[in-house]
Design an enzyme around this catalytic site. Structure first.
Site, PDB file in Angstrom:
ATOM      1  N   SER A  28       0.833  -1.202   0.000  1.00  0.00           N
ATOM      2  CA  SER A  28       0.000   0.000   0.000  1.00  0.00           C
ATOM      3  C   SER A  28       0.873   1.260   0.000  1.00  0.00           C
ATOM      4  O   SER A  28       1.610   1.505  -0.950  1.00  0.00           O
ATOM      5  CB  SER A  28      -0.964  -0.052   1.185  1.00  0.00           C
TER       6      SER A  28
ATOM      7  N   ASP B 102     -10.469  -3.404  -5.015  1.00  0.00           N
ATOM      8  CA  ASP B 102      -9.880  -2.802  -3.816  1.00  0.00           C
ATOM      9  C   ASP B 102     -10.735  -1.609  -3.384  1.00  0.00           C
ATOM     10  O   ASP B 102     -10.924  -0.670  -4.160  1.00  0.00           O
ATOM     11  CB  ASP B 102      -8.455  -2.335  -4.148  1.00  0.00           C
TER      12      ASP B 102
ATOM     13  N   HIS C  58      -8.241  -5.060  -0.521  1.00  0.00           N
ATOM     14  CA  HIS C  58      -7.036  -4.280  -0.217  1.00  0.00           C
ATOM     15  C   HIS C  58      -6.104  -5.112   0.658  1.00  0.00           C
ATOM     16  O   HIS C  58      -6.385  -5.370   1.832  1.00  0.00           O
ATOM     17  CB  HIS C  58      -7.394  -2.981   0.504  1.00  0.00           C
TER      18      HIS C  58
END
Length: 328
Positions: free
Chosen positions: A137, A265, A293
């Site tokens: 991320s 996501d 995610h």
């Protein structure tokens, strides 16, 4: 990555939340990390957690996501992959994320490629074997931003890089997490840890930002505008998101790089993902329909999160020409 979600976990939200909270993180014993503290050039420190380290081994480095650490489910799952493959494994913590408030009047951010550079060069000087790196991320956006900034010079530090579920267009991701269900669940979750850290930073450096205004923040846009952006040299949230995003720079990367993003996501809109023509020949795009995610749960109830680390880790080793060595 050919990923199919379990039938009992439909949708990006379930795949995200279940993977983080309930799925098994590995098939073996819980990893036991050894911590090192490194002093930074600006009088601060970072903590690096090591699973194992031997000079001849390939080193796998993981940069965590927003408010992550070596305790995050993905860090634990990659530890299992490293152990299985006989790799050294290190998780550097961004400042303030190792359980202790850092000293300097700064924290960390999505475009912190200079910090990535310092960490990777420290690792390069300490570890004579091959190095591959991945970022989750926020950490993945910063890592790809680093690879783009260094261009050809990145190859002297690492052999290959990967990002997992990174918001490569920070504005698109930032606006997505600030709306609807995302705002009620994920934004609140992040701010629950980010605001106390910011307030502790204010007590450490009184007057660093507008404390009362920060107490009133209700989303990441407002938080970044008051804290993240000004502390790290940006004029505003919009300036930060524009200048820190890796997507406009992916074509400048000159080492093997993987960008994995699930198209469902909740944080990263599918329409914001890079297309093949935007990234150049060094970047491989994996964009499966499912996964959430940093989720990608697999297997029978209660599921596990080992499939994604295995796929990404294997890609890194193959792209770096190290797959045979890792098994041998």
């Amino acid at each position: 990555m050919n990923y199919t979600s379990p039938f009992w976990l439909p949708g990006g939200h379930l795949q995200t939340i279940w993977a983080a909270l309930y799925a098994r993180r590995g098939h073996g014993p819980r990893p036991q990390f050894r911590r090192e503290r490194w002093d930074t050039p600006d009088g601060d420190f970072i903590d690096v957690d090591w699973l194992q380290d031997a000079p001849g081994q390939t080193l796998l480095v993981l940069f965590h996501g927003l408010e992550g650490s070596s305790e995050s489910q993905y860090a634990q799952a990659f530890a299992g992959f490293a152990r299985q493959q006989g790799l050294a494994y290190a998780v550097p913590h961004f400042r303030g994320c190792s359980g202790e408030l850092n000293r300097a009047p700064r924290a960390y951010h999505s475009g912190d490629w200079q910090e990535i550079d310092w960490i990777l060069r420290q690792l390069r000087s300490r570890h004579p074997g091959p190095i591959v790196a991945l970022g989750i991320s926020l950490g993945g956006n910063a890592l790809l931003r680093w690879a783009a900034e260094l261009g050809d010079a990145a190859a002297s530090v690492v052999s290959a890089v990967a990002s997992v579920c990174s918001p490569l267009d920070l504005a698109a991701g930032g606006h997505a997490i600030g709306r609807g269900f995302n705002r009620q669940v994920y934004t609140r979750m992040f701010l629950r840890s980010m605001k106390p850290k910011a307030l502790a930073k204010w007590h450490q450096h009184p007057g660093l930002f507008d404390r009362e205004a920060l107490l009133r923040t209700r989303d990441l846009y407002e938080f970044d505008n008051l804290f993240t952006a000004p502390l790290h040299g940006f004029k505003s949230t919009d300036d930060y998101w524009a200048r820190a995003s890796a997507k406009p720079h992916l074509h400048r990367i000159r080492i093997p790089a993987l960008a994995l993003n699930a198209r469902n996501d909740p944080f990263v809109p599918a329409g914001s993902l890079p297309r093949p023509g935007e990234v150049g020949q060094w970047v491989t795009l994996w964009q499966p329909a499912q996964g959430g995610h940093v989720g990608f749960p697999a297997g029978r109830w209660p599921g596990h999160v080992c499939s994604m680390p295995e796929a990404v880790g294997t890609w890194l080793l193959q792209a770096a020409g190290l797959k045979e060595q890792a098994h041998g």
